[in-house]
Design a protein around this motif. Structure first.
Motif, short mmCIF file in Angstrom:
data_model
loop_
_atom_site.label_atom_id
_atom_site.label_comp_id
_atom_site.label_asym_id
_atom_site.label_seq_id
_atom_site.Cartn_x
_atom_site.Cartn_y
_atom_site.Cartn_z
N VAL A 1 1.15 -0.96 -0.22
CA VAL A 1 0.14 -0.44 0.28
C VAL A 1 1.14 1.06 0.11
CG1 VAL A 1 -1.42 1.17 1.45
CG2 VAL A 1 -1.86 -0.81 1.19
N ARG A 2 0.84 2.09 -1.26
CA ARG A 2 1.20 3.47 -0.44
C ARG A 2 -0.15 4.17 -0.37
NH1 ARG A 2 5.55 2.65 0.87
NH2 ARG A 2 6.00 4.90 -0.08
N ASP B 1 -8.59 0.65 -1.71
CA ASP B 1 -8.45 -0.18 -2.68
C ASP B 1 -7.66 -0.88 -3.17
OD1 ASP B 1 -10.96 1.00 -3.42
OD2 ASP B 1 -10.25 1.95 -5.20
N GLN B 2 -6.40 -0.45 -2.41
CA GLN B 2 -4.80 -1.45 -2.96
C GLN B 2 -5.15 -1.99 -1.45
OE1 GLN B 2 -1.30 1.30 -2.98
NE2 GLN B 2 -2.51 3.32 -2.80
N VAL B 3 -5.56 -1.49 -0.32
CA VAL B 3 -5.71 -3.21 0.86
C VAL B 3 -6.56 -3.84 0.86
CG1 VAL B 3 -6.82 -3.47 2.96
CG2 VAL B 3 -5.38 -1.19 2.64
N ALA B 4 -7.49 -3.94 0.11
CA ALA B 4 -8.91 -4.51 -0.56
C ALA B 4 -7.73 -5.18 -1.98
CB ALA B 4 -10.29 -4.42 -1.65
N ALA B 5 -7.46 -5.24 -3.11
CA ALA B 5 -6.84 -5.89 -3.69
C ALA B 5 -5.91 -6.98 -2.98
CB ALA B 5 -5.94 -4.82 -4.82
N ILE B 6 -4.83 -6.25 -2.17
CA ILE B 6 -4.01 -6.81 -1.31
C ILE B 6 -4.52 -7.84 -0.40
CG2 ILE B 6 -2.25 -7.20 0.42
CD1 ILE B 6 -1.19 -4.29 -1.04
N ASP B 7 -5.66 -7.58 -0.55
CA ASP B 7 -6.61 -8.98 0.65
C ASP B 7 -6.90 -9.84 -0.19
OD1 ASP B 7 -7.62 -9.45 3.13
OD2 ASP B 7 -9.28 -10.10 1.72
#
Length: 737
Positions: free
Chosen positions: A216-217, A234-240
């Motif tokens: 996450v950035r 959105d980044q957190v959701a994609a990484i999860d």
């Protein structure tokens, strides 16, 4: 007299040396006894897992995790063991490449950052490296060069080399993971890029697999010139989602370690780590290097990856295999309780870290104001003759209250102040309540009839609180205003520099007050015994590897105690005795260092690591780095820069010129408190040695002054107050006539 002097020195040095040398062989077992019950460490498992998968990400903290938005992390939290993760690298914030270099080396490392900002933390993070299909990292030589320039001992490629030496292959998925799994030659044995189509094959190819699922950035926190790839949510959701794919495709029976290895931008904070597998069921991770339940650091991940597949953990790894304090079940309720605790860890460390600088600024300038007020009182320029009693009374109360602040900053952690909307207001209020309680007791207790009574009480409370905290896990120290800062990653248990400064100062001042009281009763031998007992007990608490674990403390504290014992016994200080004490300090320094060095690498303090650096030929780099740290703190922190010389000038002045205009009260103090002057000299000896031999040692005299100077002032003002009251009574009697 010389025989008595030698006996005193030998007794105190032998006490500490005997404790430490005797403790060294069984330090590991003793330390483990202080950590909550946990499963067997992975390093000693007779039946290691068949495979381990390290899933690396970055920028995610426990505050990002919940059942709805991060379902895969939630399931891992519920069914696995979890902890807050210290991601600190060489710089104040950690880039993704820094975190993976830390995994590779098992220690702090970082890549060079390009940009115009003076502080590297404010420069954009380096992009992922180019990795050939054969697994060669193109920029490896640059990483090695950057590690050498930093004067941190980082053996890049240690994880990959250890796996290769053990006959196990390493598979890396995506460029950052290749950095973590590469050998010292700069290549990883098997490499592939992220692809859902080949993920099943990638994750089942080798016993050790490293996967980068992205970091996450934060758009609101990245350095100028760096562009975040979308919103934080959105980044957190994609990484999860990627984490879920890895868990689904990975080998059955493997250990899975999910770690957030870097920060989301320029701001540093604690991140997360979760382990699930045959040896990591529901519960809390316990780190052998932090000796804290629920707190781990990146080198622990390196150690755990290796130990999980039965590989030895090299001494160069500055971490230890993680264990788990098991929960009774994997219920949603218990998972939520763990999440709340982990969020508290993160929030407390993050909030207090931002409050430390303003706190020290206000407190340091406040101390300077106290010095000015006392200067005016001594000069007779503050208050009229008629109001002098009132002015002096208020100055005394102010001084005792100021001396009660340091210990109150530790006691404040008994209350979860970080949960309040305005953290600064909350922590100041809590500290203020404890200050009021301690100062009131110091000024109104049965000891108030003795001028050094408040000094004795505040010092005893400070010693007791710090000693009990140290002996029960140092939880009050963690994330306190004057204690240990987990997000900085310097020390996680035992006594850090600020704690030692307060503990040593309180010890010597308590010895001074007690010995003065006994000498006034013509019990000089009892006074010397009391000083030796209090000082010796404090030294043991400070030095024991499973309590204070402070290798640099005893060589600083013991000389001060020895000098005070000499003074109480009336033994004059000659050059022979000075050399005797000095030689004992040097010998004790190396004796403690060697005793610490004999302990397991993950359990060593900075002195043990320094002995290892002598063995490895890196000692000069360590000395230079420590000097740069001290100089940077002294020149880069205005309150400390002002407080250190101001406090030292004050102490030296009243010691060197006891009959000068400003020291009449001090001279009366010396007359009525026979060991006060010797106590101040002993304190000066201890703080000076502590400054010279410790990392960031400039903080030791500065922090010690925050306790010592107000208490010294309170004692001297007491005698002025007695004079003023006597004068007021005489004046009142004359007026009645």
């Amino acid at each position: 007299m010389l025989r008595r002097a030698v006996a005193v020195v030998v007794a105190l040095v032998a006490l500490t040396a005997g404790v430490l040398v005797g403790a060294a062989p069984w330090a590991t077992a003793a330390t483990a006894a202080t950590v909550p019950a946990a499963s067997t460490p992975a390093a000693s498992m007779d039946d290691p897992a068949g495979a381990v998968v390290l899933v690396g990400t970055g920028g995610i903290s426990w505050s990002d995790v919940d059942e709805t938005t991060t379902p895969n992390l939630w399931v891992l939290l519920r069914d696995g063991a979890s902890a807050a993760l210290v991601a600190r690298s060489v710089n104040s914030n950690t880039c993704p490449i820094d975190g993976w270099l830390g995994v590779s080396s098992g220690s702090r490392a970082s890549a060079e950052r390009t940009g115009d900002a003076d502080n590297p933390a404010n420069r954009p993070c380096p992009p992922p490296p180019t990795v050939t299909p054969e697994g060669a990292v193109s920029t490896w030589s640059e990483y090695v060069s950057a590690a050498a320039d930093r004067r941190f001992v980082a053996d890049l490629g240690l994880l990959g080399d250890t796996a290769a030496a053990g006959g196990l292959c390493v598979r890396a998925v995506d460029p950052f993971a290749a950095v973590g799994g590469a050998t010292a030659a700069g290549s990883v044995e098997q490499y592939s890029t992220w692809s859902p189509d080949t993920l099943l094959e990638d994750l089942n190819a080798c016993p050790v697999t490293l996967v980068d699922v992205g970091s996450v950035r934060d758009p609101d926190d990245v350095a100028p010139g760096e562009v975040a790839p979308g919103s934080r949510a959105d980044q957190v959701a994609a990484i999860d989602a990627r984490i879920g794919e890895v868990i689904a495709a990975g080998p059955n029976g493997a250990e899975y370690i999910v770690a957030s290895l870097s920060d989301a931008g320029t701001s540093e904070r604690l991140r997360l780590v979760i382990a699930r597998g045959p040896h990591f069921g529901p519960g809390v991770l316990v780190s052998g290097s932090t000796k804290q339940e629920g707190l781990a650091q990146i080198p622990d991940i390196t150690a755990t990856v290796l130990a999980s597949v039965g590989l030895p953990v090299p001494d160069a790894v500055n971490g230890a295999p993680m264990t788990v304090k098991s929960a009774p079940d994997n219920s949603q309720q218990r998972a939520q309780q763990r999440l709340t605790t982990l969020r508290d860890y993160d929030e407390a460390s993050h909030d207090v870290h931002s409050l430390v600088e303003p706190f020290f600024t206000v407190f340091a300038y406040g101390q300077l104001v106290i010095y000015l007020i006392v200067l005016l009182v001594w000069k007779g320029r503050l208050g009229t003759e008629a109001s002098r009693v009132k002015v002096l009374s208020r100055v005394r109360v102010l001084a005792v209250a100021a001396a009660s602040v340091p210990v109150s900053t530790f006691l404040a952690n008994l209350v979860p102040w970080w949960r309040f909307p305005i953290e600064m207001v909350a922590v100041v209020a809590v500290v203020g309540v404890f200050v009021a309680l301690i100062a009131t007791a110091a000024l109104r207790g049965p000891w108030r009839g003795f001028a050094l009574g408040p000094m004795a009480f505040v010092s005893a409370v400070t010693m007791l609180v710090l000693a009990v905290d140290i002996m029960t896990g140092a939880r009050l120290q963690l994330s306190s205003l004057m204690g240990l800062q987990p997000v900085v990653g310097g020390r996680f248990y035992g006594m850090g520099n600020t704690t030692f400064a307060l503990f040593a100062t309180a010890t010597i001042l308590l010895c001074t007050a007690v010995s003065s009281w006994l000498v006034l009763q013509n019990r000089r031998r009892a006074a010397a015994i009391a000083v030796a007992a209090i000082g010796g007990g404090a030294t043991v608490i400070n030095a024991m590897p499973f309590w204070g674990a402070d290798g640099g403390g005893p060589p600083a504290l013991i000389p001060g105690i020895i000098y005070l014992v000499f003074a109480v016994l009336g033994i004059a200080m000659t050059w022979k005795r000075v050399l005797l004490i000095g030689g004992s300090v040097v010998a004790l320094f190396f004796l403690i260092g060697v005793a610490d060095w004999l302990r397991p690498a993950a359990s060593r303090s900075h002195l043990g690591r320094f002995i290892q650096s002598i063995v490895d030929g890196n000692a000069l780099d360590v000395v230079i780095r420590k000097g740069e740290q001290n100089l940077g703190i002294l020149l880069g922190n205005a309150p400390l820069t002002l407080l250190v010389p101001a406090a030292l000038v004050f102490v030296i002045y009243v010691l060197a010129r006891p009959t000068s205009w400003g020291s009449r009260a001090m001279q009366r103090s010396y007359d009525q408190a026979p060991t006060l002057r010797a106590g101040l000299i002993a304190l000066l000896i201890t703080l000076t040695i502590g400054f010279l031999i410790n990392d960031s040692g400039v903080a030791i005299p500065a922090v010690g002054a925050t306790l010592a100077v107000p208490l010294i002032l309170s004692a001297s003002v007491t005698y002025l107050l007695d004079e003023a009251r006597a004068a007021a009574q005489t004046r009142s009697a004359r007026q009645r006539r």
